[in-house]
Design an enzyme around this catalytic site. Structure first.
Site, PDB file in Angstrom:
ATOM      1  N   GLU A  93      -4.894 -12.683   2.727  1.00  0.00           N
ATOM      2  CA  GLU A  93      -6.416 -12.475   2.242  1.00  0.00           C
ATOM      3  C   GLU A  93      -7.109 -11.926   3.433  1.00  0.00           C
ATOM      4  OE1 GLU A  93      -6.637 -12.094  -0.830  1.00  0.00           O
ATOM      5  OE2 GLU A  93      -5.987 -13.660  -2.120  1.00  0.00           O
ATOM      6  N   HIS A 132      -5.931  -6.585   0.998  1.00  0.00           N
ATOM      7  CA  HIS A 132      -4.907  -7.684   1.308  1.00  0.00           C
ATOM      8  C   HIS A 132      -3.638  -7.179   1.206  1.00  0.00           C
ATOM      9  CE1 HIS A 132      -4.973  -8.941  -2.964  1.00  0.00           C
ATOM     10  NE2 HIS A 132      -3.807  -9.167  -2.888  1.00  0.00           N
TER      11      HIS A 132
HETATM   12  C1  GLP Z   1      -1.010  -9.340  -5.453  1.00  0.00           C
HETATM   13  C2  GLP Z   1       0.135  -9.243  -4.740  1.00  0.00           C
HETATM   14  C3  GLP Z   1       0.420  -8.022  -3.690  1.00  0.00           C
HETATM   15  C4  GLP Z   1       0.095  -6.785  -4.498  1.00  0.00           C
HETATM   16  C5  GLP Z   1      -1.382  -6.734  -5.045  1.00  0.00           C
HETATM   17  C6  GLP Z   1      -1.755  -5.633  -5.794  1.00  0.00           C
HETATM   18  O1  GLP Z   1      -2.008  -9.944  -4.803  1.00  0.00           O
HETATM   19  N1  GLP Z   1       0.400 -10.339  -3.841  1.00  0.00           N
HETATM   20  O2  GLP Z   1       1.540  -8.005  -3.015  1.00  0.00           O
HETATM   21  O3  GLP Z   1       0.062  -5.436  -3.627  1.00  0.00           O
HETATM   22  O4  GLP Z   1      -1.346  -7.707  -5.957  1.00  0.00           O
HETATM   23  O5  GLP Z   1      -1.104  -5.637  -7.025  1.00  0.00           O
HETATM   24  P1  GLP Z   1      -1.133  -4.346  -8.072  1.00  0.00           P
HETATM   25  O6  GLP Z   1       0.081  -3.259  -7.601  1.00  0.00           O
HETATM   26  O7  GLP Z   1      -0.876  -4.937  -9.315  1.00  0.00           O
HETATM   27  O8  GLP Z   1      -2.614  -3.702  -7.858  1.00  0.00           O
END
Ligand code: GLP
Length: 265
Positions: A147, A142
């Site tokens: 999603e 996503h």
């Molecule tokens: C959340 C955010 C996304 C992000 C994802 C991954 O779902 N809405 O924008 O890319 O988390 O986060 P992380 O970088 O902590 O793995």
């Protein structure tokens, strides 16, 4: 798609900061204030630290920058330490010279959510669109909170979070039950309107999503694959996140050729 494979997460952050600085420079050269699209999560923290360092050493100013964040949870007040309003203030905004009135994160607290989403779209349009959109990627592919199953034509709207996303993000909350069940997120079509897109991914847990994004079929089953439709996307990854790419060797060759062709003959 340009795919850049680097040796460390620090190198990913430095590369991303160079891209941000470059876009800011180009916007100003064309007489425009830069408009940045920003992301949250663990991945962009290194980039934000790098931007803060560059502000501190005087090489980068954000005084004329406008910013739009991708998304915000529903159900958390802006001062909640897990809201994305709070994250942005703590991780970037309070450490640089950006004007808070020029920053935007979707409003989700005590407001009409559908009106808020519509207004966010107009705000982006009125700012002249986004010059560079920064993205992370979820383990299921996503982007923002678009999603699995999100329409590739989607605009900013309310979205229910999947169990996978809530469980991935539970590490920031006391328990999974505290993770919000919904968010307002820019849509996939909104994201694709940015003039350039930079997706960052680090760690082996992102390898499958990265492979699907770059080399899989375009499908709402892996929302990041929609980026293949955009003419100016850079995917910057560390070796762990690149580990399932079939054509990694080709991407590395392409980067070498790019350097060769850009250096004076
Ligand atoms: C959340 C955010 C996304 C992000 C994802 C991954 O779902 N809405 O924008 O890319 O988390 O986060 P992380 O970088 O902590 O793995």
């Amino acid at each position: 798609m340009r795919v850049v494979i680097l040796d460390s997460t620090d190198a990913v952050s430095r590369f991303a900061a160079d891209q941000v600085a470059d876009v800011m420079h180009r916007s100003r050269n064309s007489g425009k204030s830069p408009v940045l699209g920003l992301a949250t999560g663990g991945t962009p923290l290194g980039l934000y630290n790098e931007l803060i360092q560059r502000y501190r050493d005087g090489s980068l100013s954000f005084a004329d920058v406008r910013s739009f964040n991708l998304d915000e949870y529903v159900g958390l007040p802006p001062e909640h330490d897990q809201s994305y309003h709070y994250y942005m203030k703590e991780s970037l905004f309070q450490h640089i010279d950006i004007r808070m009135e020029n920053t935007a994160v979707p409003q989700t607290w005590q407001c009409d959510l559908s009106i808020s989403a519509l207004e966010y779209e107009s705000k982006i349009k009125n700012a002249g669109g986004i010059d560079l959109q920064i993205l992370g990627i979820g383990t299921d592919g996503h982007i923002g909170f678009n999603e699995v199953g999100s329409s590739l034509a989607s605009r900013t709207r309310l979205k229910t979070l999947t169990r996978q996303t809530r469980s991935d993000n539970a590490r920031y909350f006391t328990s999974i039950d505290d993770v919000p069940i919904a968010a307002i997120t820019m849509g996939i079509a909104t994201i694709l309107e940015a003039r350039a897109i930079l997706l960052l991914a680090t760690g082996a847990n992102k390898a499958k999503a990265v492979a699907g994004c770059v080399e899989g079929a375009i499908s709402s089953g892996l929302p990041a694959s929609a980026l293949q439709l955009h003419p100016n996307v850079t995917i910057v990854v560390d070796r762990a996140a690149a580990s399932l790419l079939h054509h990694a060797e080709y991407y590395e060759d392409s980067e070498r050729v790019r350097v060769k062709l850009q250096s004076p003959q």
